[in-house]
Design an enzyme around this catalytic site. Structure first.
Site, PDB file in Angstrom:
ATOM      1  N   GLU A  50     131.510 -64.291 -11.537  1.00 28.72           N
ATOM      2  CA  GLU A  50     132.654 -63.454 -11.186  1.00 28.72           C
ATOM      3  C   GLU A  50     133.744 -63.515 -12.247  1.00 28.72           C
ATOM      4  O   GLU A  50     134.340 -62.494 -12.595  1.00 28.72           O
ATOM      5  CB  GLU A  50     133.215 -63.875  -9.824  1.00 28.72           C
ATOM      6  CG  GLU A  50     132.316 -63.540  -8.646  1.00 28.72           C
ATOM      7  CD  GLU A  50     132.133 -62.047  -8.458  1.00 28.72           C
ATOM      8  OE1 GLU A  50     133.072 -61.269  -8.782  1.00 28.72           O
ATOM      9  OE2 GLU A  50     131.049 -61.635  -7.992  1.00 28.72           O
ATOM     10  N   TYR A 150     140.394 -61.081  -4.998  1.00 26.92           N
ATOM     11  CA  TYR A 150     139.101 -60.420  -5.141  1.00 26.92           C
ATOM     12  C   TYR A 150     137.995 -61.431  -5.436  1.00 26.92           C
ATOM     13  O   TYR A 150     136.938 -61.431  -4.803  1.00 26.92           O
ATOM     14  CB  TYR A 150     139.148 -59.350  -6.235  1.00 26.92           C
ATOM     15  CG  TYR A 150     137.804 -58.719  -6.472  1.00 26.92           C
ATOM     16  CD1 TYR A 150     137.375 -57.652  -5.679  1.00 26.92           C
ATOM     17  CD2 TYR A 150     136.935 -59.206  -7.449  1.00 26.92           C
ATOM     18  CE1 TYR A 150     136.121 -57.084  -5.860  1.00 26.92           C
ATOM     19  CE2 TYR A 150     135.683 -58.647  -7.636  1.00 26.92           C
ATOM     20  CZ  TYR A 150     135.284 -57.585  -6.840  1.00 26.92           C
ATOM     21  OH  TYR A 150     134.033 -57.034  -7.008  1.00 26.92           O
ATOM     22  N   ASP A 168     137.237 -52.795  -4.275  1.00 28.55           N
ATOM     23  CA  ASP A 168     137.597 -52.663  -5.680  1.00 28.55           C
ATOM     24  C   ASP A 168     137.630 -51.181  -6.029  1.00 28.55           C
ATOM     25  O   ASP A 168     137.520 -50.319  -5.147  1.00 28.55           O
ATOM     26  CB  ASP A 168     136.625 -53.434  -6.575  1.00 28.55           C
ATOM     27  CG  ASP A 168     135.205 -52.890  -6.538  1.00 28.55           C
ATOM     28  OD1 ASP A 168     134.947 -51.892  -5.816  1.00 28.55           O
ATOM     29  OD2 ASP A 168     134.342 -53.451  -7.237  1.00 28.55           O
TER      30      ASP A 168
END
Length: 325
Positions: A50, A150, A168
C-alpha cells in the site's frame, strides 16, 4: 450478501443490493489481475504494498515489493534495518517521496516494540504476526507512522477482513457513473458503505477497485471488460461517461458504446420497436439498406441481447426489439 433497501441513499442505487453485490463479486472472482499482495493476508506485506502503491502504477510496484520483502521479510527485520538503507532502496527503485520509506521503517518499529497494539473495536479475522501485535481495524492502524485513513482501511480490509468500504478516486468514478451518486464526499461514503456486503471488506474492496481500474477507467471499457454493472449503469445506458475526475466527455462519440446506450434509452420509452422504427431514433443517418441499416442495428441489438439487456424476436417476419425488464 446484504438484503437491505437502497432507497435512503444518495443517487439512484437500485433496491436489489444483493444482485449488485453478487454480480460484482462473481465478476472479480472469475477473472482479475494477479498482484502478489492479493495472495497474502500478512499485514506487513500488505502495508508495504500500500505504501509503495501511493502515486505509483501497480505494475511498477511488483518487482520493488518482491525485492523489498526479499531484503526485509518481516516487520522485525525492517525495524532492525538501518534507516539509510531503507531510504536508499526507495530511491534506487524510484518509489517517490523518501518520507514514505522513513514512515514505513518507523511503523515497523512501532509494531515490533508494542507501541501500536490492537484497538478496542471488535476484531474480525487475521493472524497476529511473530513480529508483534498488529492493530486489526482502521482506527488502530491509523496510529502507525505515516498511515493515513485510506491505507489503514486497506490494510484492515485485506489483512483482517475488518475494514470499511474503500472510497478512492476510482471508486468515486464508478459510483458517479453507475448510480448517479452526487459529487460529494459524504454521499460517496454513504453509498460505498451501503453497497459493501457486511463482513466482506476483503473481497468487496478488491473487487470494486478492480472495477474502477479495469472496466471503468477515465476512458471506460464496459464491454471489453464485461463490466458486471452494465445492467444498472446510468452512464452505460445514456452514453455519458463524465465523472468527477473526467470533467469533459471521453472520446466515445460515434462509438459502439454510444449507440448501445441510445438503444437502451429509446427502448425505455417504448414497449417494443421494429428495427426500422428503432433505427432512426438511434442515429439520424439510419437507412434500412445502408451502411448503418438493418444489418448494423441487428448486430448491435444482438450484442445487447447476449448481455441480457434486450430481447429480440420475430413478428410476421419483422425483427422486433424490446427492453428485457
Amino acid at each position: 450478501m446484504s438484503e437491505q433497501s437502497a432507497t435512503d441513499v444518495p443517487g439512484e442505487v437500485p433496491a436489489d443490493l444483493e444482485a449488485i453485490q453478487r454480480a460484482l463479486v462473481e465478476w472479480y472472482e472469475t477473472d482479475h489481475r494477479e498482484y502478489p499482495w492479493r495472495q497474502t493476508e500478512d499485514p506487513y506485506e500488505i502495508l508495504v504494498s500500500e505504501v509503495m502503491s501511493q502515486q505509483t502504477q501497480l505494475d511498477r510496484v511488483v518487482d520493488a515489493w518482491r525485492d523489498f520483502l526479499d531484503r526485509w521479510p518481516t516487520a522485525e527485520a525492517l525495524a532492525a534495518a538501518d534507516r539509510g538503507d531503507v531510504v536508499g532502496f526507495w530511491t534506487s527503485h524510484s518509489l517517490g517521496y523518501n518520507n514514505r520509506a522513513k514512515y514505513l521503517h518507523e511503523a515497523a518499529r512501532q509494531v515490533v516494540e508494542g507501541e501500536a497494539g490492537p484497538s478496542d473495536r471488535p476484531r474480525n479475522g487475521g493472524e497476529t504476526t511473530a513480529d508483534g501485535e498488529w492493530p486489526r481495524d482502521p482506527d488502530g492502524l491509523s496510529e502507525l507512522m505515516g498511515v493515513g485513513p485510506y491505507t489503514a482501511n486497506a490494510v484492515a480490509s485485506f489483512a483482517f477482513n475488518n475494514g470499511d468500504a474503500v472510497v478512492d478516486t476510482n471508486v468515486k468514478r464508478v459510483l458517479y457513473r453507475a448510480f448517479g451518486v452526487p459529487d460529494d464526499d459524504d454521499a460517496f461514503e454513504t453509498v460505498a458503505q451501503r453497497l459493501m456486503p457486511e463482513g466482506e471488506s476483503r473481497v468487496w474492496n478488491n473487487a470494486v477497485m478492480e472495477l474502477g481500474g479495469v472496466a471503468c477507467e477515465k476512458t471506460p471499457d464496459c464491454d471489453g471488460a464485461q463490466c458486471p454493472w452494465r445492467e444498472w449503469c446510468h452512464a452505460y445506458q445514456t452514453g455519458d461517461f463524465t465523472a468527477p475526475d473526467v470533467p469533459t466527455q471521453p472520446s466515445f462519440e460515434g462509438s459502439r458504446r454510444q449507440f448501445r446506450g441510445r438503444v437502451i434509452n429509446v427502448l425505455n420509452e417504448y414497449d417494443e420497436l421494429t428495427l426500422d422504427d428503432l433505427g432512426p431514433r438511434v442515429r439520424v443517418d439510419y437507412a434500412p439498406d445502408g451502411e448503418y441499416g438493418r444489418e448494423w442495428l441487428r448486430d448491435l441489438v444482438g450484442d445487447l441481447a447476449e448481455d441480457g439487456l434486450v430481447s429480440v424476436g420475430e413478428t410476421d417476419g419483422t425483427t422486433v426489439v424490446a427492453l428485457d425488464r
